[in-house]
Design an enzyme around this catalytic site. Structure first.
Site, mmCIF file in Angstrom:
data_model
loop_
_atom_site.group_PDB
_atom_site.id
_atom_site.type_symbol
_atom_site.label_atom_id
_atom_site.label_comp_id
_atom_site.label_asym_id
_atom_site.label_seq_id
_atom_site.Cartn_x
_atom_site.Cartn_y
_atom_site.Cartn_z
ATOM 1 N N ASP A 22 9.799 -1.846 -5.863
ATOM 2 C CA ASP A 22 8.496 -1.444 -6.386
ATOM 3 C C ASP A 22 8.560 -1.725 -7.880
ATOM 4 O OD1 ASP A 22 5.984 0.698 -5.828
ATOM 5 O OD2 ASP A 22 6.766 0.674 -7.875
ATOM 6 N N LYS A 65 0.360 2.069 9.661
ATOM 7 C CA LYS A 65 0.930 3.369 9.365
ATOM 8 C C LYS A 65 1.145 4.121 10.667
ATOM 9 C CE LYS A 65 0.723 2.803 4.904
ATOM 10 N NZ LYS A 65 1.910 2.894 4.021
ATOM 11 N N GLU A 122 10.219 1.695 -1.592
ATOM 12 C CA GLU A 122 9.143 2.011 -2.532
ATOM 13 C C GLU A 122 9.370 3.340 -3.239
ATOM 14 O OE1 GLU A 122 5.990 2.406 0.717
ATOM 15 O OE2 GLU A 122 5.235 3.822 -0.743
ATOM 16 N N GLU A 180 9.459 0.993 8.481
ATOM 17 C CA GLU A 180 9.557 1.210 7.030
ATOM 18 C C GLU A 180 9.621 2.701 6.730
ATOM 19 O OE1 GLU A 180 6.742 -1.128 4.878
ATOM 20 O OE2 GLU A 180 6.578 0.308 3.239
ATOM 21 N N ASP A 190 5.162 1.696 9.531
ATOM 22 C CA ASP A 190 5.546 2.399 8.303
ATOM 23 C C ASP A 190 5.329 3.894 8.499
ATOM 24 O OD1 ASP A 190 5.889 3.375 5.751
ATOM 25 O OD2 ASP A 190 4.365 2.098 4.813
ATOM 26 N N HIS A 210 7.147 -3.652 -2.066
ATOM 27 C CA HIS A 210 6.043 -2.721 -1.888
ATOM 28 C C HIS A 210 4.961 -3.062 -2.900
ATOM 29 C CE1 HIS A 210 4.096 1.226 -3.136
ATOM 30 N NE2 HIS A 210 3.735 1.110 -1.884
#
Lengths: 451, 451
Positions: free
Chosen positions: B328, B224, B305, B278, B252, B355
């Site tokens: 997703d 992240k 997602e 992402e 991400d 995701h």
């Protein structure tokens, strides 16, 4: 306005539904039987001398309870807030509501949760305008450009509009604003009417209402299309023959078509010179709208009533996908986000012609167009607000239409306050109308079972 | 499977929440404290010998009750339906749910209402797979192409994919499917892990978990990013030094950036060779993703997602905005709509890397990738399913990861069924965990007030 230590003590919600489906008012190719409804919210304070803030999400019936539940989920962010701080900076509440990371998962910034945020923020703006003893359009038009820019959430739109550009637009909007305010107060803001064109009306009713619209001073009417091409050809012919060549006829497909259908159908109706084709396809389809626009010139492409937020409007403008931008006062994140959208439209030079109708949407959105005219775009050329003559009598400060124009509201607030007796009658399912209706239905069901 | 006259008699809903925020599991730049939750639905029938259908919407805490209310609003469309008819044609229920004109106003096809529709449709697919005594991936992979195409709603996507093109893709997918099924059963489907990279973890924990991921056979991990550039530079350096040059590191941003920030920040991290960036910006911003992609090559752009439906995915593909499409299982309109999205991805030749994580998302989405491999795209090259090692023990048929791969499920159904004791414990607020927790909190509050 003297300062107050008052705080918000209650966020009361109401599920209000009107049985409009019984007359086919509001019927179109995607919405055959809407029951115009409001998930209604009232902000109350601990000072009885202060006004309340009123706001709502407009829906068309089923699911209004889900919308109420979503507004209820925001309560914790609002209760206990200082009234003065809220009114001085509604944008900060906007950022808190949109920024609630757990609730954000349910969007982000779209659908039920985002409309709930819009209802609450609109109620704050109503409260702020009432506190300032001004109609909302005037509060916005009188505001400092710096303050207005501070109300806007620029996240995800700076590639199209920077805060500095917004400031420049608003400063330019101040030039001549006094003169335009006088014009507005004298003349009002141009309207067009959708009342003649519902899909469920027969040709006789269409003829009569179209003629009445011209007599009443409207320079544009709108017809619903998209269910059956032969019907549309006939209804467009009828309407054009009634109103003559000088009145604009907009057509509205309410998202009925795929891209290729939209192009073929619109071009098939071209002989009747439609002014714009509205919602030719999905409101999510930026590239689809751009393809339609390219293929149906000179018919203009209009959309927006279902566009979920400023980010999609930004792209519609960036892609050259629309000629007419149709804001809705109660779908996006309140006045704050509509400020962003009006600024984007001004930057790209695209006229804003709001969606209205339903219940209360005319009352709200007139304020945004009037601000736009007085202090932002500076013109009413090619700008009209939709008007439909439904359900206005349920509001304390209903719209007033004169010679095809919206008259500028003078009462303080956002014109959002519904009459208490209307709330008592049409709250679902416990209000007096629905309780009697459901009892009647249950009697009919019992008789049917006994027969 | 013998025919049955059974009908759906109940659509039971549960508000289930896990207190994951207390360990900072799942923390990222936009979601600092998620409580992984499920608005859970069970379809019951009037035949005790038949299986139940289970499905859910994944949320991260607050608002899970709004999501439950939205599922409840769909009940009238499901109760009384023939089990056999539902299972033979889930797509027809999909069209009814999406086509409810009054509920459609609350979207359309986005946010709370659309996720509710997805939960119900996924429960129907779970029921259908259980009735067929097959895991869902196998039901889909074995199905006739004509039937699968009939399950897809092509509204608003025919400009990118026609039913005939979809049929051709699925027919081509049948070639070699037997061999690929054997490969899948032997080897599984590649996974990558996000477990090391949560923003709330310190460098020591990141180092340990990244090393463990490589040892466990994963060829890709994810970090992240987006809260603080210096932190991101340090964390990327730590991760790259631990895993070496041969392991892919995805980053991400969870929508944290505007377009220009996304470009600058991604390029600033370029020295660590991130494989993909992402969610660099808003999931609604098709044109923004296209601009980012153009400016950050060779870093790939991945998103999905939070992409609301097939119409936005269509445009991401049309605009060349993404290198990696992340479906997703529980945000769009169920398996039906994910079929449309997988077909669009196959048409455009873009790899699908789902995701997952949260609660139950791994369990669901593995079925869709396995179908994609066996009977549509025909390859696992550059395709990985996200894996996070949270909360699997609450499911009756949890995912099994072996040497960095998802093992193909063999139990009938969609792996959506939660254990009854987990439901009893984590139902909010009445389940045993939350009742005790809230009582404890109330005791603490009283002590604090007395002190």
């Amino acid at each position: 306005m003297s300062p107050t230590a008052a705080r918000i003590t209650a966020v009361d919600t109401y599920d209000i539904r009107f049985p409009t489906s019984r007359e086919l008012d509001g019927s179109d190719a995607m919405n055959p039987d809407p029951d115009y409804s409001a998930a209604y919210v009232v902000l109350r304070t601990d000072d009885a001398d202060l006004p309340e803030g009123h706001g709502f999400t407009f829906t068309i019936g089923r699911g209004n309870d889900v919308q109420v539940a979503a507004i209820d989920a925001l309560r914790g962010h609002v209760i206990g807030r200082s009234v003065d701080e809220l009114c001085a900076d509604p944008g900060s509440l906007g950022r808190d509501l949109i920024g609630d990371s757990q609730l954000r998962w349910l969007g982000p910034e779209k659908g039920v949760m985002h409309m709930a945020i819009g209802a609450v923020l609109n109620a704050v703006w109503d409260l702020a305008a009432k506190r300032a003893r001004k109609p909302l359009w005037r509060l916005l038009a009188d505001a400092d450009p710096e303050w207005l820019v501070g109300q806007v959430d620029f996240r995800y739109i700076t590639d199209a509009l920077t805060p500095q550009e917004a400031l420049d637009l608003l400063r330019r909007g101040k030039e001549g604003a006094e003169q335009r305010r006088a014009t507005l107060l004298e003349r009002g803001f141009p309207a067009y009417t959708t009342s003649p064109g519902w899909l469920g009306y027969d040709d006789e009713k269409l003829t009569r209402l179209a003629a009445e619209a011209v007599t009443a001073g409207f320079r544009q009417i709108k017809l619903k299309v998209g269910a059956d091409l032969d019907d549309d050809l006939r209804r467009c012919r009828v309407a054009r023959s009634v109103v003559g060549p000088g009145i604009r006829i907009a057509i509205d497909a309410n998202q009925r078509w795929n891209v290729d259908e939209a192009i073929a159908w619109t071009n098939a109706l071209g002989e009747f010179q439609p002014y714009w084709i509205e919602e030719p396809t999905s409101p999510d389809d930026v590239l689809g709208h751009a393809a339609v626009r390219k293929a149906v010139t000179p018919v203009k492409v209009a959309t927006g009533e279902h566009v979920q937020n400023r980010i999609v409007f930004k792209q519609l403008l960036q892609a050259g996908a629309i000629d007419v931008l149709q804001i809705d006062a109660a779908r996006v994140g309140g006045v704050n986000e509509n400020l962003a959208i009006l600024l984007l439209a001004a930057k790209f030079g695209v006229p804003v012609c709001p969606h209205a109708g339903g219940v209360g949407l005319c009352e709200l959105v007139q304020h945004l167009s009037m601000f736009d005219f007085v202090a932002l775009s500076g013109t009413t050329d090619d700008r009209v607000i939709e008007y439909v003559d439904h359900l206005h009598d349920h509001f304390v400060d209903p719209v007033v239409i004169r010679d095809g124009h919206y008259t500028a509201p003078s009462s303080p607030g956002f014109s959002a306050t519904m009459r208490p007796e209307s709330i008592a009658e049409f709250t679902y399912p416990g209000g007096t109308f629905w309780a009697a209706d459901l009892a009647q239905q249950s009697r009919t069901d019992r008789k049917g079972a006994a027969a």
